[in-house]
Motif scaffolding. Structure first.
Motif, short mmCIF file in Angstrom:
data_model
loop_
_atom_site.label_atom_id
_atom_site.label_comp_id
_atom_site.label_asym_id
_atom_site.label_seq_id
_atom_site.Cartn_x
_atom_site.Cartn_y
_atom_site.Cartn_z
N GLN A 43 0.82 -1.21 0.00
CA GLN A 43 0.00 0.00 0.00
C GLN A 43 0.86 1.26 0.00
O GLN A 43 1.83 1.35 0.75
N LEU A 44 0.48 2.22 -0.83
CA LEU A 44 1.10 3.54 -0.79
C LEU A 44 0.58 4.26 0.44
O LEU A 44 -0.59 4.12 0.80
N GLY A 45 1.44 5.03 1.09
CA GLY A 45 1.01 5.70 2.31
C GLY A 45 1.75 6.99 2.55
O GLY A 45 2.34 7.58 1.65
N ALA A 46 1.74 7.40 3.81
CA ALA A 46 2.29 8.70 4.19
C ALA A 46 3.82 8.72 4.18
O ALA A 46 4.41 9.79 4.16
N LEU A 47 4.45 7.55 4.19
CA LEU A 47 5.91 7.53 4.09
C LEU A 47 6.32 7.54 2.62
O LEU A 47 5.71 6.86 1.79
N GLU A 48 7.33 8.31 2.31
CA GLU A 48 7.77 8.45 0.92
C GLU A 48 8.07 7.08 0.30
O GLU A 48 8.75 6.25 0.90
N THR A 49 7.54 6.88 -0.89
CA THR A 49 7.73 5.64 -1.63
C THR A 49 8.27 5.97 -3.01
O THR A 49 7.82 6.93 -3.65
N HIS A 50 9.23 5.20 -3.48
CA HIS A 50 9.78 5.36 -4.82
C HIS A 50 9.12 4.31 -5.71
O HIS A 50 9.24 3.12 -5.45
#
Length: 192
Positions: free
Chosen positions: A69-76
């Motif tokens: 899941q994409l969330g509030a922490l930066e994801t590349h």
């Protein structure tokens, strides 16, 4: 964003760093490239957390990947596609998904507009607020070829790699449209 060269593509790698707190109850668009007649290249997060790539689509005919899941922490996030084989894959924080075959023999047509975080429902900028991205998007780079997994992992880690030959975030021309205070360009190096 304004591309450095026409987006006449038979292969590409598109990479984005992003973070969002938007709930999974709505779809959000991360990247949209639309020509006058239809969406040429879109990347969406669906309500069930799948990431989807859509090429030359005036319907919902994309290829979907179940990823964390994409969330509030930066994801590349990176997506790669090659017309000759149709091989398509997503990378999340340097880790590759299984490949799928999608739109083999297709080519992305030039002459469109790129819009970040909003779905252009037509070529003259009609937008649906319920599809807009809310959060942070940065470090958008795009190449007209498929990067190898080692290079994508290095890019995620912040190592120096060849900059995107279609979009290079460090030199990209950004044109902001929207209500004042709703869209901001912030230099991350100076954020406390």
């Amino acid at each position: 964003m304004t591309p450095k060269k026409p987006m006449n593509l038979t292969a590409f790698t598109l990479c984005i760093r992003m973070a969002t707190e938007l709930s999974r109850e709505r779809t959000i668009i991360l990247f949209a490239y639309r020509t006058q007649f239809w969406d040429e290249l879109n990347v969406w997060r669906e309500t069930d957390d799948r990431l989807g790539l859509f090429l030359a689509s005036n319907s919902r005919g994309g290829v979907f990947f179940r990823l964390p899941q994409l969330g509030a922490l930066e994801t590349h996030v990176c997506v790669t596609w090659n017309s000759s084989s149709g091989l398509t894959a997503f990378y999340m924080d340097g880790k590759k998904s299984p490949s799928k075959i999608y739109k083999k023999g297709h080519s992305v047509q030039p002459g469109g507009r790129v819009i970040i975080g909003q779905d252009p429902d037509n070529y003259v900028d009609l937008f649906d607020a319920k599809q807009s991205f809310v959060g942070e998007i940065s470090d958008i780079n795009m190449w007209d070829y498929v990067l190898c997994p080692h290079t994508i992992k290095a890019l995620y880690a912040g190592q120096r790699v060849a900059t995107g030959n279609i979009f290079d975030w460090d030199t990209a021309e950004l044109i902001i449209k929207g209500r004042p205070g709703r869209v901001e360009v912030v230099d991350n190096e100076h954020v406390a």
